[in-house]
Design a protein around this motif. Structure first.
Motif, PDB file in Angstrom:
ATOM      1  N   ARG A   1       2.224 -54.342  -4.271  1.00 42.84           N
ATOM      2  CA  ARG A   1       1.494 -54.945  -5.069  1.00 42.84           C
ATOM      3  C   ARG A   1       2.414 -55.722  -6.237  1.00 42.84           C
ATOM      4  NH1 ARG A   1      -1.904 -51.053  -9.146  1.00 42.84           N
ATOM      5  NH2 ARG A   1       0.206 -50.514  -9.726  1.00 42.84           N
ATOM      6  N   ASP A   2       1.894 -57.042  -6.044  1.00 42.11           N
ATOM      7  CA  ASP A   2       2.649 -58.048  -6.987  1.00 42.11           C
ATOM      8  C   ASP A   2       4.109 -57.898  -6.838  1.00 42.11           C
ATOM      9  OD1 ASP A   2       3.464 -60.115  -8.851  1.00 42.11           O
ATOM     10  OD2 ASP A   2       2.973 -58.959 -10.481  1.00 42.11           O
ATOM     11  N   PRO A   3       4.789 -58.169  -5.745  1.00 44.66           N
ATOM     12  CA  PRO A   3       6.213 -57.815  -5.510  1.00 44.66           C
ATOM     13  C   PRO A   3       7.104 -58.646  -6.366  1.00 44.66           C
ATOM     14  CG  PRO A   3       5.413 -59.167  -3.544  1.00 44.66           C
ATOM     15  CD  PRO A   3       4.273 -58.736  -4.285  1.00 44.66           C
ATOM     16  N   PHE A   4       6.577 -59.939  -6.862  1.00 42.74           N
ATOM     17  CA  PHE A   4       7.342 -60.760  -7.605  1.00 42.74           C
ATOM     18  C   PHE A   4       7.464 -60.407  -9.296  1.00 42.74           C
ATOM     19  CE2 PHE A   4       5.894 -62.836  -3.901  1.00 42.74           C
ATOM     20  CZ  PHE A   4       7.128 -62.619  -2.978  1.00 42.74           C
ATOM     21  N   ALA A   5       6.501 -59.583  -9.634  1.00 45.13           N
ATOM     22  CA  ALA A   5       6.322 -59.288 -11.132  1.00 45.13           C
ATOM     23  C   ALA A   5       5.544 -60.657 -11.689  1.00 45.13           C
ATOM     24  CB  ALA A   5       7.433 -58.975 -11.929  1.00 45.13           C
ATOM     25  N   ASN A   6       4.531 -61.253 -10.972  1.00 47.57           N
ATOM     26  CA  ASN A   6       3.979 -62.285 -11.424  1.00 47.57           C
ATOM     27  C   ASN A   6       3.083 -62.032 -12.312  1.00 47.57           C
ATOM     28  OD1 ASN A   6       5.021 -64.612  -9.891  1.00 47.57           O
ATOM     29  ND2 ASN A   6       4.108 -63.995  -8.252  1.00 47.57           N
ATOM     30  N   ASP A   7       2.480 -60.838 -12.641  1.00 48.49           N
ATOM     31  CA  ASP A   7       1.424 -60.619 -13.607  1.00 48.49           C
ATOM     32  C   ASP A   7       1.764 -61.094 -14.765  1.00 48.49           C
ATOM     33  OD1 ASP A   7      -0.889 -59.817 -14.956  1.00 48.49           O
ATOM     34  OD2 ASP A   7      -0.732 -57.452 -14.064  1.00 48.49           O
ATOM     35  N   PRO A   8       1.095 -62.048 -15.589  1.00 43.44           N
ATOM     36  CA  PRO A   8       1.438 -62.397 -16.931  1.00 43.44           C
ATOM     37  C   PRO A   8       0.734 -61.986 -18.170  1.00 43.44           C
ATOM     38  CG  PRO A   8      -0.332 -64.081 -15.869  1.00 43.44           C
ATOM     39  CD  PRO A   8      -0.016 -62.803 -14.800  1.00 43.44           C
ATOM     40  N   GLN A   9       0.048 -60.778 -17.505  1.00 37.08           N
ATOM     41  CA  GLN A   9      -0.461 -60.070 -18.844  1.00 37.08           C
ATOM     42  C   GLN A   9       0.354 -59.627 -19.972  1.00 37.08           C
ATOM     43  OE1 GLN A   9      -2.982 -56.918 -18.021  1.00 37.08           O
ATOM     44  NE2 GLN A   9      -4.200 -56.737 -19.715  1.00 37.08           N
ATOM     45  N   MET A  10       1.440 -59.081 -19.531  1.00 36.49           N
ATOM     46  CA  MET A  10       2.607 -58.482 -20.526  1.00 36.49           C
ATOM     47  C   MET A  10       3.052 -59.914 -21.565  1.00 36.49           C
ATOM     48  SD  MET A  10       4.725 -56.627 -22.085  1.00 36.49           S
ATOM     49  CE  MET A  10       4.747 -55.146 -21.017  1.00 36.49           C
ATOM     50  N   PHE A  11       3.234 -60.927 -20.865  1.00 42.50           N
ATOM     51  CA  PHE A  11       3.368 -62.077 -21.626  1.00 42.50           C
ATOM     52  C   PHE A  11       2.192 -62.784 -22.646  1.00 42.50           C
ATOM     53  CE2 PHE A  11       3.758 -66.768 -21.893  1.00 42.50           C
ATOM     54  CZ  PHE A  11       4.944 -66.936 -22.727  1.00 42.50           C
ATOM     55  N   TYR A  12       1.124 -62.794 -21.902  1.00 48.08           N
ATOM     56  CA  TYR A  12       0.039 -63.365 -22.830  1.00 48.08           C
ATOM     57  C   TYR A  12      -0.484 -62.253 -23.689  1.00 48.08           C
ATOM     58  CZ  TYR A  12       0.328 -67.804 -20.211  1.00 48.08           C
ATOM     59  OH  TYR A  12       1.154 -68.891 -19.446  1.00 48.08           O
ATOM     60  N   ASP A  13      -0.750 -61.185 -23.220  1.00 46.77           N
ATOM     61  CA  ASP A  13      -1.611 -60.180 -24.165  1.00 46.77           C
ATOM     62  C   ASP A  13      -0.814 -59.395 -24.970  1.00 46.77           C
ATOM     63  OD1 ASP A  13      -3.954 -58.906 -24.690  1.00 46.77           O
ATOM     64  OD2 ASP A  13      -3.796 -57.624 -23.187  1.00 46.77           O
ATOM     65  N   ILE A  14       0.453 -59.244 -24.608  1.00 47.06           N
ATOM     66  CA  ILE A  14       1.492 -58.902 -25.705  1.00 47.06           C
ATOM     67  C   ILE A  14       2.321 -59.635 -26.433  1.00 47.06           C
ATOM     68  CG2 ILE A  14       3.478 -57.060 -25.824  1.00 47.06           C
ATOM     69  CD1 ILE A  14       0.607 -55.811 -25.064  1.00 47.06           C
ATOM     70  N   ILE A  15       3.241 -60.416 -25.842  1.00 47.23           N
ATOM     71  CA  ILE A  15       4.169 -61.373 -26.373  1.00 47.23           C
ATOM     72  C   ILE A  15       3.430 -62.461 -27.286  1.00 47.23           C
ATOM     73  CG2 ILE A  15       6.113 -62.863 -25.891  1.00 47.23           C
ATOM     74  CD1 ILE A  15       6.883 -60.924 -23.838  1.00 47.23           C
ATOM     75  N   GLN A  16       2.817 -63.274 -26.333  1.00 45.88           N
ATOM     76  CA  GLN A  16       2.218 -64.482 -27.028  1.00 45.88           C
ATOM     77  C   GLN A  16       1.383 -64.101 -28.098  1.00 45.88           C
ATOM     78  OE1 GLN A  16       3.226 -67.641 -27.072  1.00 45.88           O
ATOM     79  NE2 GLN A  16       1.933 -68.608 -25.508  1.00 45.88           N
ATOM     80  N   ARG A  17       0.304 -63.230 -27.799  1.00 41.99           N
ATOM     81  CA  ARG A  17      -0.753 -62.854 -28.577  1.00 41.99           C
ATOM     82  C   ARG A  17      -0.060 -62.427 -29.870  1.00 41.99           C
ATOM     83  NH1 ARG A  17      -4.996 -58.363 -27.117  1.00 41.99           N
ATOM     84  NH2 ARG A  17      -6.447 -58.254 -28.894  1.00 41.99           N
ATOM     85  N   ARG A  18       0.888 -61.806 -30.021  1.00 42.53           N
ATOM     86  CA  ARG A  18       1.498 -61.047 -31.159  1.00 42.53           C
ATOM     87  C   ARG A  18       2.158 -62.094 -32.098  1.00 42.53           C
ATOM     88  NH1 ARG A  18       2.493 -54.728 -29.755  1.00 42.53           N
ATOM     89  NH2 ARG A  18       0.493 -54.342 -28.629  1.00 42.53           N
ATOM     90  N   ARG A  19       2.416 -63.378 -31.546  1.00 45.21           N
ATOM     91  CA  ARG A  19       3.045 -64.246 -32.280  1.00 45.21           C
ATOM     92  C   ARG A  19       1.880 -65.081 -33.205  1.00 45.21           C
ATOM     93  NH1 ARG A  19       7.879 -67.380 -28.831  1.00 45.21           N
ATOM     94  NH2 ARG A  19       8.853 -65.134 -28.277  1.00 45.21           N
TER      95      ARG A  19
END
Length: 618
Positions: A265-283
């Motif tokens: 499942r997602d071998p390239f760690a493409n799922d961007p939820q960590m970036f958008y839902d955590i990192i970007q959202r908390r900026r």
């Protein structure tokens, strides 16, 4: 056309993680404890735990730990709290979105699809979804195909779909130049930027234009969602297919104790939820979420105003520099006014006006320009809800090209237009941008972290004064609180694969850093939308080397310790470094497995021959 992602069309995007004040307070407590324990550990580490008999080994590790700790502080600041921008009802007219009222009228929106070499059938899917965009009030929506490939078939597609078609004679500035050319020929109050494969949802305008009721909001970024990520196979089924029913049953037993295990499942760690839902959202709380291109909505006025001011500053800077050289050569105190005027006009003639910066990372560069605008103090908003879907890189070559482009672009900005020294941004914004750029330098210390257990296993030389009780009393509280804080701070979003890929990303990151330091030009390759055919083990030779060296050296050290045939190992040192090496090997294995991954052949009708990877360097 039978695309590989047809079977995923009915997938639904993840919902934003709900905000929890108690969990946020717990994270802040744990993160604060971690920072103080980290300072305590590093003060002790530098003052009392260096191995002075092996400073060639001890000093680099202490340096790497210090650099990583700076990253921890910046990441903690980034994740400190969630403060979503209040959602507002969509505006009815333009006067609801501006400070100075004008003759009132409905809003106008341009939806732009920059394209270069993507298949027309793929772009057609995006246009079809854009045509379904709705709005509860009267509005003018125009859709544009911006074709940098100058292809007759794209012009025919635009005519068939009854949308606008714009092309140009050259490809100067690549995507940024393509957007600038479009801005010269369009007039929408707001601009929706999409990639060729971006499929906007009908609700994208209804759910985002309300933010622009605040006249200082310059752009809204929506989360990118890759709907085509491989679903993977549960462990029992995976084992049954390859090793038979009895072994498949063993997989069921393992899941009974461990929980669901999914492979592939997602071998390239493409799922961007960590970036958008955590990192970007908390900026949002620091007004520092930056633009990421596809899925963003821009206020035309903001883009043009900031670009004009940046353009003016650039002209003045070049003009002053040339006049300084002239005064130095002529020994005159002042340049003649006519010469100065002609010189300025020549510089204006030779300098491109670029609403979107001509840069491989034009999105974050444009964000920097807007956030540092001293006259308007523009705001940005990270919208939490997914409003579009798009395609992910489907092979390691495409993934590597994309990551190299992002990393090199960020490092280039950090080196040549450092936001930490930029006027117009406050300290919070500078720290947020600094966190992004600092993470792209991490390969420097990650190499040290990968090499240290190998060096210890092969030499029995410890990088610390001793692996004794005092060491563990300082080290373990720091590491444990770091893991707890990370777990609580990212609750609801899986982050393990992203962390391991961050470590195994070191060869591409180093290549990006070296490219920028040598002053090499970074080109603007588009990410392929079809899976590149073949396996890509040549791209993971460094990761294979780290895995094999870690495993071989660990086995050697344990053998030498048990037989007392070599070195002076301590049991505590062996245990700690074994855990360390296993973590490194697991990170490397994820990237190696991605190089060998391929989807079921039935789902991949369209494949392209692999050319030698050049990482997008000219």
């Amino acid at each position: 056309m039978n695309f590989y992602f047809n079977e995923f069309e009915k997938r639904k995007p993840p919902q934003p993680t709900p905000h929890s004040l108690p969990r946020e307070l717990l994270y802040q407590y744990l993160a604060t404890c971690n920072i103080f324990l980290g300072l305590w550990y590093l003060i002790w580490r530098w003052g009392f735990a260096l191995n002075y008999e092996a400073m060639w080994f001890s000093f680099p590790l202490a340096f790497a730990e210090s650099c990583a700790f700076i990253g921890t502080i910046l990441f903690t600041f980034n994740l400190w709290k969630t403060k979503d921008e209040p959602k507002q009802n969509p505006p009815k007219t333009i006067n609801e979105c501006i400070t100075e009222p004008m003759e009132d009228r409905p809003l106008s929106v341009d939806i732009l699809f920059p394209s270069f070499d993507e298949e027309p059938e793929l772009v057609e899917l995006s246009i079809k979804d854009a045509l379904k965009v709705t709005y509860p009030h009267e509005i003018e929506i125009r859709i544009f195909i911006l074709d940098d490939g100058k292809r007759p078939e794209m012009a025919a597609l635009a005519k068939k779909m009854q949308v606008e078609y714009i092309t140009r004679d050259s490809n100067i500035g690549y995507k940024a130049g393509n957007l600038r050319n479009a801005l010269e020929q369009t007039y929408g109050d707001f601009i929706v930027i999409c990639d060729a494969d971006t499929r906007p949802f009908p609700s994208i305008l209804e759910n985002t234009l309300g933010y622009f009721k605040n006249p200082d909001v310059a752009w809204v970024q929506t989360p990118q969602w890759f709907f085509d990520l491989p679903a993977g196979e549960r462990l029992p089924l995976w084992l049954k297919k390859r090793l038979g029913t009895p072994v498949g049953w063993l997989g069921s037993v393992i899941e009974r104790f461990y929980g669901p295990v999914t492979l592939g499942r997602d071998p390239f760690a493409n799922d961007p939820q960590m970036f958008y839902d955590i990192i970007q959202r908390r900026r949002n709380w620091a007004n520092a979420s930056f633009c990421c291109g596809a899925g963003s909505i821009h206020r035309r006025e903001a883009v043009m105003e900031a670009a004009l001011r940046s353009y003016s500053r650039q002209i003045s800077k070049e003009h002053d520099a040339v006049e300084k050289q002239i005064r130095k050569l002529t020994k005159e105190k002042q340049v003649d006014s006519n010469i100065s005027l002609n010189l300025r006009q020549e510089i204006i003639f030779d300098t491109e006006f670029t609403p979107y910066k001509f840069h491989v990372s034009e999105d974050i560069y444009t964000s920097l320009i807007l956030h540092s605008d001293t006259e308007r103090q523009w705001r940005s908003v990270q919208h939490p809800q997914v409003e579009s879907k798009m395609l992910s890189p489907q092979d390691l070559q495409s993934w590597t090209v994309q990551r190299f482009k992002y990393s090199a672009g960020s490092i280039d900005i950090f080196m040549n237009d450092n936001p930490l020294t930029k006027k117009g941004m406050n300290l919070k914004q500078k720290l947020m941008y600094g966190a992004s750029f600092w993470s792209n330098l991490s390969a420097i210390w990650n190499i040290i972290f990968l090499a240290c257990p190998i060096v210890y296993f092969l030499t029995s030389i410890a990088p610390v004064s001793a692996y004794d009780t005092t060491f563990y009393m300082h080290f373990l509280p720091f590491v444990i609180t770091a893991e707890l804080a990370m777990m609580v701070g990212t609750w609801g979003v899986s982050g393990y694969q992203g962390k391991t890929n961050f470590l195994s990303f070191f060869p591409v990151n180093l290549r990006a850093l070296w490219t920028v330091l040598r002053g090499r030009k970074i080109s603007f390759p588009t990410t392929p939308k079809n899976r590149q055919k073949g396996r890509f083990l040549h791209l993971v030779i460094p990761q294979i080397a780290v895995l094999l060296l870690s495993l071989a050296s660990m086995l050697f050290a344990w053998y030498a310790y048990s037989t007392q045939t070599f070195g002076d190992y301590s049991l505590g040192g062996l245990i700690l470094n074994s855990f360390w090496a296993i973590n490194n090997m697991m990170a490397m294995w994820g990237m190696i497995a991605a190089a060998c991954w391929s989807p079921p052949s039935a789902n991949m009708p369209s494949q392209i021959k692999v050319e030698e990877l050049n990482y997008g360097i000219e």
